[in-house]
Design a protein around this motif. Structure first.
Motif, PDB file in Angstrom:
ATOM      1  N   VAL A  49       0.854  -1.361  -0.022  1.00 20.29           N
ATOM      2  CA  VAL A  49      -0.254   0.083  -0.019  1.00 20.29           C
ATOM      3  C   VAL A  49       0.694   1.333   0.014  1.00 20.29           C
ATOM      4  O   VAL A  49       1.738   1.353   0.863  1.00 20.29           O
ATOM      5  CB  VAL A  49      -0.783   0.201   1.134  1.00 20.29           C
ATOM      6  CG1 VAL A  49      -1.770   1.242   1.209  1.00 20.29           C
ATOM      7  CG2 VAL A  49      -1.649  -1.254   1.399  1.00 20.29           C
ATOM      8  N   ASN A  50       0.384   2.183  -0.876  1.00 15.50           N
ATOM      9  CA  ASN A  50       1.068   3.609  -0.742  1.00 15.50           C
ATOM     10  C   ASN A  50       1.132   4.128   0.498  1.00 15.50           C
ATOM     11  O   ASN A  50      -0.136   4.579   1.140  1.00 15.50           O
ATOM     12  CB  ASN A  50       0.190   4.376  -1.794  1.00 15.50           C
ATOM     13  CG  ASN A  50       0.672   5.897  -2.310  1.00 15.50           C
ATOM     14  OD1 ASN A  50       1.556   6.458  -1.220  1.00 15.50           O
ATOM     15  ND2 ASN A  50       0.249   6.191  -3.213  1.00 15.50           N
ATOM     16  N   ASP A  70      -4.654  -0.177  15.107  1.00 16.55           N
ATOM     17  CA  ASP A  70      -3.130  -0.405  15.045  1.00 16.55           C
ATOM     18  C   ASP A  70      -2.645  -1.181  13.975  1.00 16.55           C
ATOM     19  O   ASP A  70      -1.581  -1.613  13.605  1.00 16.55           O
ATOM     20  CB  ASP A  70      -2.333  -1.115  16.245  1.00 16.55           C
ATOM     21  CG  ASP A  70      -2.944  -2.128  17.040  1.00 16.55           C
ATOM     22  OD1 ASP A  70      -3.826  -2.797  16.228  1.00 16.55           O
ATOM     23  OD2 ASP A  70      -2.960  -2.385  18.083  1.00 16.55           O
ATOM     24  N   ARG A  71      -3.728  -1.915  13.154  1.00 20.38           N
ATOM     25  CA  ARG A  71      -3.604  -2.914  12.013  1.00 20.38           C
ATOM     26  C   ARG A  71      -4.879  -3.010  11.162  1.00 20.38           C
ATOM     27  O   ARG A  71      -5.912  -2.793  11.570  1.00 20.38           O
ATOM     28  CB  ARG A  71      -3.356  -4.206  12.464  1.00 20.38           C
ATOM     29  CG  ARG A  71      -2.887  -5.491  11.633  1.00 20.38           C
ATOM     30  CD  ARG A  71      -2.497  -6.617  12.329  1.00 20.38           C
ATOM     31  NE  ARG A  71      -2.145  -7.581  11.349  1.00 20.38           N
ATOM     32  CZ  ARG A  71      -2.935  -8.600  10.672  1.00 20.38           C
ATOM     33  NH1 ARG A  71      -4.384  -8.385  11.077  1.00 20.38           N
ATOM     34  NH2 ARG A  71      -2.591  -9.461  10.032  1.00 20.38           N
ATOM     35  N   VAL A  72      -4.409  -2.702   9.743  1.00 20.23           N
ATOM     36  CA  VAL A  72      -5.413  -2.630   8.529  1.00 20.23           C
ATOM     37  C   VAL A  72      -5.266  -3.684   7.756  1.00 20.23           C
ATOM     38  O   VAL A  72      -4.019  -3.645   7.347  1.00 20.23           O
ATOM     39  CB  VAL A  72      -5.446  -0.887   8.085  1.00 20.23           C
ATOM     40  CG1 VAL A  72      -6.092  -0.996   6.837  1.00 20.23           C
ATOM     41  CG2 VAL A  72      -5.913  -0.091   9.054  1.00 20.23           C
ATOM     42  N   VAL A  73      -6.017  -4.151   7.222  1.00 20.18           N
ATOM     43  CA  VAL A  73      -6.129  -5.209   6.195  1.00 20.18           C
ATOM     44  C   VAL A  73      -6.995  -4.904   5.089  1.00 20.18           C
ATOM     45  O   VAL A  73      -7.937  -4.187   5.136  1.00 20.18           O
ATOM     46  CB  VAL A  73      -6.540  -6.523   6.743  1.00 20.18           C
ATOM     47  CG1 VAL A  73      -6.739  -7.754   5.742  1.00 20.18           C
ATOM     48  CG2 VAL A  73      -6.148  -6.979   8.102  1.00 20.18           C
ATOM     49  N   PHE A  74      -6.425  -5.248   4.018  1.00 20.60           N
ATOM     50  CA  PHE A  74      -7.241  -4.967   2.740  1.00 20.60           C
ATOM     51  C   PHE A  74      -7.956  -6.162   2.259  1.00 20.60           C
ATOM     52  O   PHE A  74      -7.549  -7.171   2.188  1.00 20.60           O
ATOM     53  CB  PHE A  74      -6.340  -4.273   1.631  1.00 20.60           C
ATOM     54  CG  PHE A  74      -5.982  -2.696   1.465  1.00 20.60           C
ATOM     55  CD1 PHE A  74      -6.899  -1.813   0.970  1.00 20.60           C
ATOM     56  CD2 PHE A  74      -5.027  -2.387   2.483  1.00 20.60           C
ATOM     57  CE1 PHE A  74      -6.601  -0.737   1.234  1.00 20.60           C
ATOM     58  CE2 PHE A  74      -4.696  -1.023   2.655  1.00 20.60           C
ATOM     59  CZ  PHE A  74      -5.626  -0.137   2.089  1.00 20.60           C
ATOM     60  N   GLN A  89     -13.132  -4.933  -5.736  1.00 22.39           N
ATOM     61  CA  GLN A  89     -12.518  -3.240  -5.560  1.00 22.39           C
ATOM     62  C   GLN A  89     -11.747  -3.767  -4.054  1.00 22.39           C
ATOM     63  O   GLN A  89     -12.271  -4.479  -3.132  1.00 22.39           O
ATOM     64  CB  GLN A  89     -13.486  -2.598  -5.271  1.00 22.39           C
ATOM     65  CG  GLN A  89     -13.007  -1.110  -4.793  1.00 22.39           C
ATOM     66  CD  GLN A  89     -14.198  -0.306  -4.271  1.00 22.39           C
ATOM     67  OE1 GLN A  89     -15.236  -0.692  -4.044  1.00 22.39           O
ATOM     68  NE2 GLN A  89     -14.035   0.983  -4.670  1.00 22.39           N
ATOM     69  N   ARG A  90     -10.394  -3.244  -4.010  1.00 26.26           N
ATOM     70  CA  ARG A  90      -9.867  -3.394  -2.504  1.00 26.26           C
ATOM     71  C   ARG A  90     -10.201  -2.319  -1.727  1.00 26.26           C
ATOM     72  O   ARG A  90     -10.247  -1.207  -1.872  1.00 26.26           O
ATOM     73  CB  ARG A  90      -8.201  -3.384  -3.005  1.00 26.26           C
ATOM     74  CG  ARG A  90      -7.794  -4.559  -3.767  1.00 26.26           C
ATOM     75  CD  ARG A  90      -6.329  -4.406  -3.624  1.00 26.26           C
ATOM     76  NE  ARG A  90      -5.704  -5.524  -4.403  1.00 26.26           N
ATOM     77  CZ  ARG A  90      -5.230  -5.693  -5.575  1.00 26.26           C
ATOM     78  NH1 ARG A  90      -5.302  -4.388  -6.254  1.00 26.26           N
ATOM     79  NH2 ARG A  90      -4.686  -6.594  -6.354  1.00 26.26           N
ATOM     80  N   THR A  91     -10.712  -2.781  -0.652  1.00 26.88           N
ATOM     81  CA  THR A  91     -11.103  -1.618   0.607  1.00 26.88           C
ATOM     82  C   THR A  91     -10.566  -2.263   1.953  1.00 26.88           C
ATOM     83  O   THR A  91     -10.481  -3.552   2.138  1.00 26.88           O
ATOM     84  CB  THR A  91     -12.572  -1.758   0.511  1.00 26.88           C
ATOM     85  OG1 THR A  91     -13.177  -1.055   1.602  1.00 26.88           O
ATOM     86  CG2 THR A  91     -13.373  -3.031   0.129  1.00 26.88           C
ATOM     87  N   SER A  92     -10.338  -1.146   2.537  1.00 28.29           N
ATOM     88  CA  SER A  92      -9.425  -1.763   3.907  1.00 28.29           C
ATOM     89  C   SER A  92     -10.567  -1.845   4.959  1.00 28.29           C
ATOM     90  O   SER A  92     -11.625  -1.355   5.032  1.00 28.29           O
ATOM     91  CB  SER A  92      -8.656  -0.664   4.238  1.00 28.29           C
ATOM     92  OG  SER A  92      -9.238   0.544   4.814  1.00 28.29           O
ATOM     93  N   THR A  93     -10.292  -2.583   5.968  1.00 26.47           N
ATOM     94  CA  THR A  93     -10.860  -2.528   7.273  1.00 26.47           C
ATOM     95  C   THR A  93     -10.808  -1.232   7.888  1.00 26.47           C
ATOM     96  O   THR A  93      -9.970  -0.446   7.598  1.00 26.47           O
ATOM     97  CB  THR A  93     -10.537  -3.617   8.489  1.00 26.47           C
ATOM     98  OG1 THR A  93      -8.810  -3.403   8.473  1.00 26.47           O
ATOM     99  CG2 THR A  93     -10.516  -5.028   7.667  1.00 26.47           C
ATOM    100  N   PRO A 255      -0.692  -6.772   5.369  1.00 26.53           N
ATOM    101  CA  PRO A 255      -1.405  -5.975   6.448  1.00 26.53           C
ATOM    102  C   PRO A 255      -0.687  -4.690   6.489  1.00 26.53           C
ATOM    103  O   PRO A 255       0.517  -4.670   6.504  1.00 26.53           O
ATOM    104  CB  PRO A 255      -1.741  -6.819   7.429  1.00 26.53           C
ATOM    105  CG  PRO A 255      -1.143  -8.120   7.233  1.00 26.53           C
ATOM    106  CD  PRO A 255      -0.469  -7.938   5.965  1.00 26.53           C
ATOM    107  N   VAL A 256      -1.544  -3.470   6.791  1.00 27.13           N
ATOM    108  CA  VAL A 256      -0.686  -2.265   7.190  1.00 27.13           C
ATOM    109  C   VAL A 256      -0.728  -2.046   8.352  1.00 27.13           C
ATOM    110  O   VAL A 256      -1.615  -1.988   9.411  1.00 27.13           O
ATOM    111  CB  VAL A 256      -1.406  -1.022   6.511  1.00 27.13           C
ATOM    112  CG1 VAL A 256      -0.729   0.214   6.843  1.00 27.13           C
ATOM    113  CG2 VAL A 256      -1.656  -1.246   5.143  1.00 27.13           C
ATOM    114  N   LEU A 257       0.633  -1.895   9.231  1.00 27.57           N
ATOM    115  CA  LEU A 257       0.522  -1.732  10.696  1.00 27.57           C
ATOM    116  C   LEU A 257       0.730  -0.322  10.866  1.00 27.57           C
ATOM    117  O   LEU A 257       1.748   0.489  10.273  1.00 27.57           O
ATOM    118  CB  LEU A 257       1.858  -2.470  11.204  1.00 27.57           C
ATOM    119  CG  LEU A 257       2.010  -3.935  10.928  1.00 27.57           C
ATOM    120  CD1 LEU A 257       3.262  -4.525  11.553  1.00 27.57           C
ATOM    121  CD2 LEU A 257       0.942  -4.742  11.630  1.00 27.57           C
ATOM    122  N   LEU A 258      -0.041   0.323  11.833  1.00 24.97           N
ATOM    123  CA  LEU A 258       0.094   1.623  12.142  1.00 24.97           C
ATOM    124  C   LEU A 258       0.767   1.822  13.554  1.00 24.97           C
ATOM    125  O   LEU A 258      -0.052   1.693  14.444  1.00 24.97           O
ATOM    126  CB  LEU A 258      -1.610   2.226  12.074  1.00 24.97           C
ATOM    127  CG  LEU A 258      -2.091   2.150  10.907  1.00 24.97           C
ATOM    128  CD1 LEU A 258      -3.897   2.514  10.998  1.00 24.97           C
ATOM    129  CD2 LEU A 258      -1.683   2.818   9.954  1.00 24.97           C
TER     130      LEU A 258
END
Ligand SMILES: [Zn+2]
Length: 445
Positions: A49-50, A70-74, A89-93, A255-258
């Motif tokens: 992810v950008n 703290d964690r987002v999944v597409f 379509q890719r959409t995040s939690t 997954p994107v870790l915040l």
């Protein structure tokens, strides 16, 4: 009545969400900004992810006072349409939950990729927009009138402008509105493209539902489409559920870790928000709260106010900008952003008026001239309109040269005074105050 929104905003990033294609789709030739990833070719491998998109989405979530995950999944949201060749379509939690803007609670905020554009009539597809990062802001159904709904969208727009996250200022929102009246089911109206469109669509839909309920009919739970050209909503489908989309985690996207560090970094980057600025203007500059409110509604105008306040009394600057200039801009359908290149001459006019170099009338006339481009050299114009300070000298000259007129006055011809005043006004090019001229002449003769 209950109204809620799902609002889509394209995020201001250089490249798309999962590939390196540029995002300026409206400036490009059809299908110029595309690659195997954003056209959904089989086997194409997306980038992670950008990060820029994630940071901008976080910025909005924090400004709305949301709790950040703290964690987002597409996820893959499956549906069929010609502008979506991958079939999903890719959409995040949700990246944030439980925010608030004014009296409206914000349920959640997601990041998504935009699909392409399909021209129904010609059957043509343009994938330039496909993969552009979006945020989706979902509100609770907290608005109880069209006015409240409009006010909320205006506030949100102002906030997003201050955060500088909007990709294309001419296409700010794409809104889906939920409306339910007492005794009826919830109806969703999709594809509204402006605040003005939201107002019209809500008005239409409320009337339609009210009419059904009043004649003893049912308002069914359904999704309708807003037809901008005809000004009506049209039924798309009845009873659509989340299950129909078969959401599933996208195995291609890590997954994107915040992290706490990232959230702190974005928090530090939060700019001053409109309501904070409004309060500061009143406290720091001592200006009228209603002027402060007006100045904050146009971000660039507020910035110009601070600049001008270094040169003239802030209260003068506030009235000049919030009242005079804003009025002239409104009249021309402009915002201050449209005339940013005219800052310098406008500032010159304000300072000249403030310092008494020119009269109020001359200032207003000059300001209009600058905005309408009929005044090119503002300094030369100010020079021409300068208030004559040495009226006395001109009066003495006139009294000396028109001795016979002075004699007439002294011998009882009252109207001779008007000739003298007229002569002084002529010689000062009308830039002297006639009342003052009269007084000075009387003391001299
Ligand atoms: Zn691409």
């Amino acid at each position: 009545m209950k109204i809620g929104f799902e609002i889509h905003v394209q995020l201001k990033t250089e490249s798309k969400l999962f590939c390196n294609c540029p995002t300026n789709y409206w400036e490009a030739e059809p299908n110029e900004n595309i690659c195997p990833v954003c056209t959904g070719l089989p086997g194409a491998k997306p980038n992670p992810v950008n990060r820029e998109a994630i940071k901008k989405a976080l910025l909005v979530a924090l400004a709305l006072g949301m709790d950040v995950e703290d964690r987002v999944v597409f996820l893959r949201k499956h549906y069929f349409y010609p502008d979506l060749p991958s079939g999903y379509q890719r959409t995040s939690t949700p990246l944030g939950r439980n925010g608030r803007l004014g009296n409206v609670r914000i349920r959640e905020l997601h990041v998504e990729e935009d699909p392409g554009r399909y021209e129904l009539r010609e059957g043509l597809v343009d994938f330039n927009r496909s993969g552009v990062p979006l945020i989706e802001i979902v509100t609770e159904p907290d608005m109880k009138s069209i006015e409240e709904a409009e006010e909320f969208l205006k506030n949100l727009h102002l906030l997003l402008t201050y955060l500088d996250v909007i990709l294309n200022p001419s296409i700010v929102f794409r809104v889906d509105a939920n409306i339910s009246l007492e005794g009826g089911e919830r109806v969703e109206v999709k594809n509204i493209n402006s605040i003005e469109g939201v107002r019209k669509a809500l008005k239409y839909e409320i009337l339609r539902q009210r009419r059904l309920l009043e004649t003893g009919k049912k308002v069914e739970r359904e999704t309708r489409h807003w037809d901008e050209a005809r000004g009506v909503t049209i039924s798309l489908r009845v009873k659509e559920t989340e299950e129909d989309y078969r959401y599933m985690p996208d195995p291609d996207i890590p997954p994107v870790l915040l992290s706490k560090e990232l959230v702190e970094e974005v928090k530090r980057a939060l700019p001053e928000l409109p309501w904070e600025r409004e309060r500061r203007f009143v406290e720091e500059y001592g200006i009228d709260p209603s002027d402060a409110h007006t100045l904050v509604l146009d971000k660039e105008l507020g910035e110009f106010f601070e600049e001008l306040s270094g040169k003239v009394d802030p209260r003068f600057a506030a009235v000049f900008l919030a009242d005079r200039l804003r009025g002239e801009l409104n009249y021309r359908g402009l915002t201050f952003r449209d005339v940013l290149h005219l800052r310098e001459p406008l500032e010159r006019v304000a300072v000249a008026w403030y310092s008494g170099e020119i009269t109020k009338n001359a200032a207003v006339e000059l300001m209009r001239g600058v905005l309408d481009r009929t005044v090119v050299d503002v300094n030369a114009e100010i020079e021409k309109k300068k208030v004559v300070t040495d009226v006395e000298e001109v009066v003495e000259e006139v009294v000396r040269e028109l001795a016979s007129v002075v004699e007439d006055y002294r011998s009882g011809k009252r109207e001779a005074l008007n000739r003298l005043i007229g002569e002084v006004m002529k010689r000062t090019g009308g830039r002297a105050d006639p009342k003052k001229v009269r007084e000075i002449i009387l003391t001299k003769i």
